[in-house]
Design a protein around this motif. Structure first.
Motif, PDB file in Angstrom:
ATOM      1  N   ILE A  71       0.869  -1.173   0.000  1.00  0.00           N
ATOM      2  CA  ILE A  71       0.000   0.000   0.000  1.00  0.00           C
ATOM      3  C   ILE A  71       0.913   1.231   0.000  1.00  0.00           C
ATOM      4  N   SER A  72       0.642   2.163  -0.886  1.00  0.00           N
ATOM      5  CA  SER A  72       1.497   3.342  -1.009  1.00  0.00           C
ATOM      6  C   SER A  72       1.405   4.229   0.231  1.00  0.00           C
ATOM      7  N   PRO A  73       2.552   4.740   0.683  1.00  0.00           N
ATOM      8  CA  PRO A  73       2.504   5.666   1.822  1.00  0.00           C
ATOM      9  C   PRO A  73       1.627   6.890   1.547  1.00  0.00           C
ATOM     10  N   PHE A  92       9.032   3.888  14.519  1.00  0.00           N
ATOM     11  CA  PHE A  92       9.476   2.599  13.977  1.00  0.00           C
ATOM     12  C   PHE A  92      10.430   2.797  12.792  1.00  0.00           C
ATOM     13  N   VAL A  93      10.065   3.688  11.873  1.00  0.00           N
ATOM     14  CA  VAL A  93      10.890   3.916  10.679  1.00  0.00           C
ATOM     15  C   VAL A  93      12.276   4.426  11.087  1.00  0.00           C
ATOM     16  N   LEU A  94      12.301   5.381  12.013  1.00  0.00           N
ATOM     17  CA  LEU A  94      13.592   5.937  12.452  1.00  0.00           C
ATOM     18  C   LEU A  94      14.454   4.861  13.116  1.00  0.00           C
ATOM     19  N   VAL A 115      15.688  10.215   6.605  1.00  0.00           N
ATOM     20  CA  VAL A 115      14.396   9.720   7.087  1.00  0.00           C
ATOM     21  C   VAL A 115      13.362  10.836   6.958  1.00  0.00           C
ATOM     22  N   ASN A 116      12.209  10.507   6.383  1.00  0.00           N
ATOM     23  CA  ASN A 116      11.132  11.492   6.233  1.00  0.00           C
ATOM     24  C   ASN A 116      10.437  11.732   7.560  1.00  0.00           C
ATOM     25  N   ILE A 117      10.276  12.991   7.914  1.00  0.00           N
ATOM     26  CA  ILE A 117       9.608  13.348   9.162  1.00  0.00           C
ATOM     27  C   ILE A 117       8.384  14.176   8.814  1.00  0.00           C
ATOM     28  N   SER A 118       7.215  13.661   9.177  1.00  0.00           N
ATOM     29  CA  SER A 118       6.008  14.428   8.872  1.00  0.00           C
ATOM     30  C   SER A 118       5.898  15.620   9.840  1.00  0.00           C
ATOM     31  N   THR A 119       5.199  16.644   9.407  1.00  0.00           N
ATOM     32  CA  THR A 119       5.061  17.857  10.216  1.00  0.00           C
ATOM     33  C   THR A 119       4.481  17.550  11.595  1.00  0.00           C
ATOM     34  N   ILE A 177      15.464  19.917   3.212  1.00  0.00           N
ATOM     35  CA  ILE A 177      14.118  20.367   2.854  1.00  0.00           C
ATOM     36  C   ILE A 177      13.653  19.542   1.653  1.00  0.00           C
ATOM     37  N   ASP A 178      12.615  18.748   1.888  1.00  0.00           N
ATOM     38  CA  ASP A 178      12.077  17.842   0.873  1.00  0.00           C
ATOM     39  C   ASP A 178      11.123  18.609  -0.043  1.00  0.00           C
ATOM     40  N   ASP A 179      10.945  18.111  -1.256  1.00  0.00           N
ATOM     41  CA  ASP A 179       9.971  18.689  -2.202  1.00  0.00           C
ATOM     42  C   ASP A 179      10.197  20.191  -2.360  1.00  0.00           C
ATOM     43  N   PHE A 180      11.467  20.605  -2.351  1.00  0.00           N
ATOM     44  CA  PHE A 180      11.752  22.033  -2.345  1.00  0.00           C
ATOM     45  C   PHE A 180      11.160  22.717  -3.579  1.00  0.00           C
ATOM     46  N   ASP A 201      12.255  18.916  -6.042  1.00  0.00           N
ATOM     47  CA  ASP A 201      11.104  18.023  -6.165  1.00  0.00           C
ATOM     48  C   ASP A 201      11.067  17.327  -7.521  1.00  0.00           C
ATOM     49  N   LYS A 202      10.589  16.075  -7.509  1.00  0.00           N
ATOM     50  CA  LYS A 202      10.591  15.304  -8.751  1.00  0.00           C
ATOM     51  C   LYS A 202       9.668  15.872  -9.818  1.00  0.00           C
ATOM     52  N   SER A 203       8.701  16.674  -9.415  1.00  0.00           N
ATOM     53  CA  SER A 203       7.819  17.266 -10.427  1.00  0.00           C
ATOM     54  C   SER A 203       8.598  18.186 -11.370  1.00  0.00           C
ATOM     55  N   ALA A 234      18.691  15.946  -6.385  1.00  0.00           N
ATOM     56  CA  ALA A 234      17.546  15.927  -7.290  1.00  0.00           C
ATOM     57  C   ALA A 234      16.878  14.570  -7.170  1.00  0.00           C
ATOM     58  N   GLU A 235      15.570  14.556  -6.950  1.00  0.00           N
ATOM     59  CA  GLU A 235      14.865  13.280  -6.815  1.00  0.00           C
ATOM     60  C   GLU A 235      14.038  12.999  -8.067  1.00  0.00           C
ATOM     61  N   GLY A 236      13.653  11.751  -8.241  1.00  0.00           N
ATOM     62  CA  GLY A 236      12.815  11.385  -9.389  1.00  0.00           C
ATOM     63  C   GLY A 236      13.574  11.351 -10.701  1.00  0.00           C
ATOM     64  N   VAL A 237      14.893  11.078 -10.650  1.00  0.00           N
ATOM     65  CA  VAL A 237      15.687  10.996 -11.876  1.00  0.00           C
ATOM     66  C   VAL A 237      15.430   9.637 -12.530  1.00  0.00           C
ATOM     67  N   GLU A 238      14.842   9.666 -13.714  1.00  0.00           N
ATOM     68  CA  GLU A 238      14.436   8.417 -14.367  1.00  0.00           C
ATOM     69  C   GLU A 238      15.217   8.121 -15.644  1.00  0.00           C
ATOM     70  N   THR A 239      15.800   9.144 -16.267  1.00  0.00           N
ATOM     71  CA  THR A 239      16.497   8.897 -17.535  1.00  0.00           C
ATOM     72  C   THR A 239      17.939   9.379 -17.474  1.00  0.00           C
ATOM     73  N   GLN A 255      18.912  10.961  -7.280  1.00  0.00           N
ATOM     74  CA  GLN A 255      18.142   9.855  -6.706  1.00  0.00           C
ATOM     75  C   GLN A 255      17.001   9.567  -7.661  1.00  0.00           C
ATOM     76  N   GLY A 256      16.725   8.308  -7.947  1.00  0.00           N
ATOM     77  CA  GLY A 256      15.593   8.003  -8.824  1.00  0.00           C
ATOM     78  C   GLY A 256      15.670   6.608  -9.403  1.00  0.00           C
ATOM     79  N   TYR A 257      14.600   6.245 -10.121  1.00  0.00           N
ATOM     80  CA  TYR A 257      14.491   4.898 -10.678  1.00  0.00           C
ATOM     81  C   TYR A 257      15.627   4.578 -11.643  1.00  0.00           C
TER      82      TYR A 257
HETATM   83  P1  C2E Z   1       8.994  11.671  -0.913  1.00  0.00           P
HETATM   84  O1  C2E Z   1       9.619  11.844   0.412  1.00  0.00           O
HETATM   85  O2  C2E Z   1       9.056  12.808  -1.843  1.00  0.00           O
HETATM   86  O3  C2E Z   1       9.692  10.365  -1.505  1.00  0.00           O
HETATM   87  C1  C2E Z   1       9.983  10.179  -2.865  1.00  0.00           C
HETATM   88  C2  C2E Z   1       8.957   9.281  -3.508  1.00  0.00           C
HETATM   89  O4  C2E Z   1       9.267   9.188  -4.909  1.00  0.00           O
HETATM   90  C3  C2E Z   1       8.952   7.849  -3.014  1.00  0.00           C
HETATM   91  O5  C2E Z   1       7.610   7.388  -3.101  1.00  0.00           O
HETATM   92  C4  C2E Z   1       9.833   7.148  -4.019  1.00  0.00           C
HETATM   93  O6  C2E Z   1       9.598   5.749  -4.098  1.00  0.00           O
HETATM   94  C5  C2E Z   1       9.413   7.829  -5.268  1.00  0.00           C
HETATM   95  N1  C2E Z   1      10.424   7.797  -6.319  1.00  0.00           N
HETATM   96  C6  C2E Z   1      11.746   7.558  -6.204  1.00  0.00           C
HETATM   97  N2  C2E Z   1      12.369   7.639  -7.396  1.00  0.00           N
HETATM   98  C7  C2E Z   1      11.418   7.935  -8.300  1.00  0.00           C
HETATM   99  C8  C2E Z   1      11.436   8.148  -9.727  1.00  0.00           C
HETATM  100  O7  C2E Z   1      12.470   8.091 -10.390  1.00  0.00           O
HETATM  101  N3  C2E Z   1      10.244   8.456 -10.295  1.00  0.00           N
HETATM  102  C9  C2E Z   1       9.085   8.546  -9.591  1.00  0.00           C
HETATM  103  N4  C2E Z   1       7.958   8.836 -10.253  1.00  0.00           N
HETATM  104  N5  C2E Z   1       9.035   8.346  -8.250  1.00  0.00           N
HETATM  105  C10 C2E Z   1      10.185   8.060  -7.625  1.00  0.00           C
HETATM  106  P2  C2E Z   1       6.924   6.575  -1.922  1.00  0.00           P
HETATM  107  O8  C2E Z   1       7.925   5.667  -1.266  1.00  0.00           O
HETATM  108  O9  C2E Z   1       5.683   5.994  -2.448  1.00  0.00           O
HETATM  109  O10 C2E Z   1       6.585   7.699  -0.854  1.00  0.00           O
HETATM  110  C11 C2E Z   1       5.675   8.711  -1.156  1.00  0.00           C
HETATM  111  C12 C2E Z   1       5.688   9.771  -0.092  1.00  0.00           C
HETATM  112  O11 C2E Z   1       5.212   9.237   1.146  1.00  0.00           O
HETATM  113  C13 C2E Z   1       7.075  10.307   0.213  1.00  0.00           C
HETATM  114  O12 C2E Z   1       7.437  11.260  -0.763  1.00  0.00           O
HETATM  115  C14 C2E Z   1       6.863  10.877   1.581  1.00  0.00           C
HETATM  116  O13 C2E Z   1       6.254  12.141   1.509  1.00  0.00           O
HETATM  117  C15 C2E Z   1       5.894   9.891   2.184  1.00  0.00           C
HETATM  118  N6  C2E Z   1       6.652   8.896   2.972  1.00  0.00           N
HETATM  119  C16 C2E Z   1       7.276   7.766   2.589  1.00  0.00           C
HETATM  120  N7  C2E Z   1       7.865   7.152   3.631  1.00  0.00           N
HETATM  121  C17 C2E Z   1       7.619   7.929   4.708  1.00  0.00           C
HETATM  122  C18 C2E Z   1       7.971   7.827   6.102  1.00  0.00           C
HETATM  123  O14 C2E Z   1       8.662   6.907   6.572  1.00  0.00           O
HETATM  124  N8  C2E Z   1       7.506   8.839   6.920  1.00  0.00           N
HETATM  125  C19 C2E Z   1       6.773   9.876   6.434  1.00  0.00           C
HETATM  126  N9  C2E Z   1       6.357  10.828   7.292  1.00  0.00           N
HETATM  127  N10 C2E Z   1       6.438  10.002   5.136  1.00  0.00           N
HETATM  128  C20 C2E Z   1       6.857   9.033   4.283  1.00  0.00           C
END
Ligand code: C2E
Ligand code: CA
Ligand code: CA
Ligand code: CA
Length: 278
Positions: A71-73, A92-94, A115-119, A177-180, A201-203, A234-239, A255-257
């Motif tokens: 299930i997607s986070p 747990f994640v930490l 490690v991702n930390i929610s607000t 800072i995530d998703d900057f 941000d990957k967008s 840079a996140e979401g690097v696919e190519t 960072q990316g696929y």
């Molecule tokens: P995020 O922190 O921005 O994490 C990056 C997301 O992009 C991850 O999705 C990752 O699997 C995905 N990703 C990585 N490389 C690529 C790529 O090349 N292309 C694309 N399209 N996506 C890529 P994921 O694992 O499904 O997590 C989604 C979001 O859920 C995360 O976004 C984060 O906001 C949240 N999340 C995930 N794990 C945790 C956690 O342990 N704690 C908290 N608080 N939030 C989490």
């Protein structure tokens, strides 16, 4: 019209009803998943854009339902935040991330874990204590831990946030800072708060090769990071093309696929051994 109104009301009311039931169901599932210890942590490598070596990894929570499906986070983190379950889940994640990273360090791999930390978790009263305890229990040195927060945190309670961030910094923990670029737009916080890393941000990365505004935004973020002496990811690097372009713009970490999907710890560790050059 009255009848229509009544029907409409009934429709809405049962709709709300069933969504409340569904949320309640999910919440119960989440609670038992926590009790049964079936949340997992996957790791996605961060790669140096010049040397192509793995320099760190991001920990990402995973939840496998009774059928074995992940299930997607994105589908459960928001509900976990609303119900407060994000506190035990985040803990747990930490714990898992610090423990696994310490394992790698014992094997001679000096990697930083993010490690991702929610607000909600960040602003929780026991947050600092929880982080300190987790570091002590795992034996991980603070400089190997990076916390990814979003711009939203910085807009909440400024003096409290400043206190928490300074305490983390004093310990030697890094802040990213995530998703900057997608959230809060007042950039003044960048000089007010102790921040080490910006994650583009990957967008923006997705369309950077086709969309002039996206590449302009990326260039602006890169200039900003250089001027303020912040590390860039840079996140979401696919190519390969995206990677080449980001490298030529002097973005240090990718960072990316293209490099790898998030992997279970065992597979991540195998990947580390496979990609070793020394
Ligand atoms: P995020 O922190 O921005 O994490 C990056 C997301 O992009 C991850 O999705 C990752 O699997 C995905 N990703 C990585 N490389 C690529 C790529 O090349 N292309 C694309 N399209 N996506 C890529 P994921 O694992 O499904 O997590 C989604 C979001 O859920 C995360 O976004 C984060 O906001 C949240 N999340 C995930 N794990 C945790 C956690 O342990 N704690 C908290 N608080 N939030 C989490
Ligand atoms: Ca993240
Ligand atoms: Ca992100
Ligand atoms: Ca995100």
């Amino acid at each position: 019209a009255k009848l229509e109104g009544r029907n409409r009301f009934r429709f809405f009311s049962s709709d709300i009803d069933s969504s409340i039931r569904h949320r309640h169901f999910l919440e119960q599932q989440m609670r038992s998943a926590l009790e049964d210890g079936i949340f997992e942590v996957f790791y996605q490598p961060k790669v140096d854009s010049k040397s192509a070596s793995i320099v760190g990894m991001e920990a990402l929570v995973r939840w496998r339902d009774a059928n074995g499906c992940l299930i997607s986070p994105m589908d459960f983190i928001p509900l976990a935040e609303e119900t407060g379950l994000i506190i035990p889940i985040g803990k747990f994640v930490l714990q898992k991330a610090c423990h696994d990273t310490q394992e790698l360090i014992k094997e001679g791999r000096q990697l930083v874990v993010s490690v991702n930390i929610s607000t909600v978790q960040f602003l929780h009263e026991s947050f600092l204590q929880m982080v300190n305890n987790t570091l002590l229990e795992s034996g991980l040195r603070p400089e190997f831990l990076e916390l990814e927060i979003t711009e939203g945190v910085l807009a909440k309670d400024i003096s409290h946030t400043q206190h928490i961030l300074s305490s983390l910094r004093e310990r030697g923990i890094r802040i990213a800072i995530d998703d900057f670029g997608t959230g809060y737009s007042n950039l003044a916080y960048l000089k007010r708060f102790p921040i080490d890393v910006l994650k583009i941000d990957k967008s923006f990365v997705h369309e950077m090769l086709f969309n002039k505004s996206d590449i302009a935004i990326i260039e602006a973020i890169i200039n900003l990071a250089q001027a303020l002496d912040l590390e860039l990811v840079a996140e979401g690097v696919e190519t390969q093309e995206q990677a080449n372009s980001l490298r030529s713009l002097n973005c240090q970490i990718l960072q990316g696929y293209l490099f790898s999907r998030p992997l279970p710890f065992i597979e991540f560790r195998d990947l580390l051994w496979e990609t070793t050059t020394s």
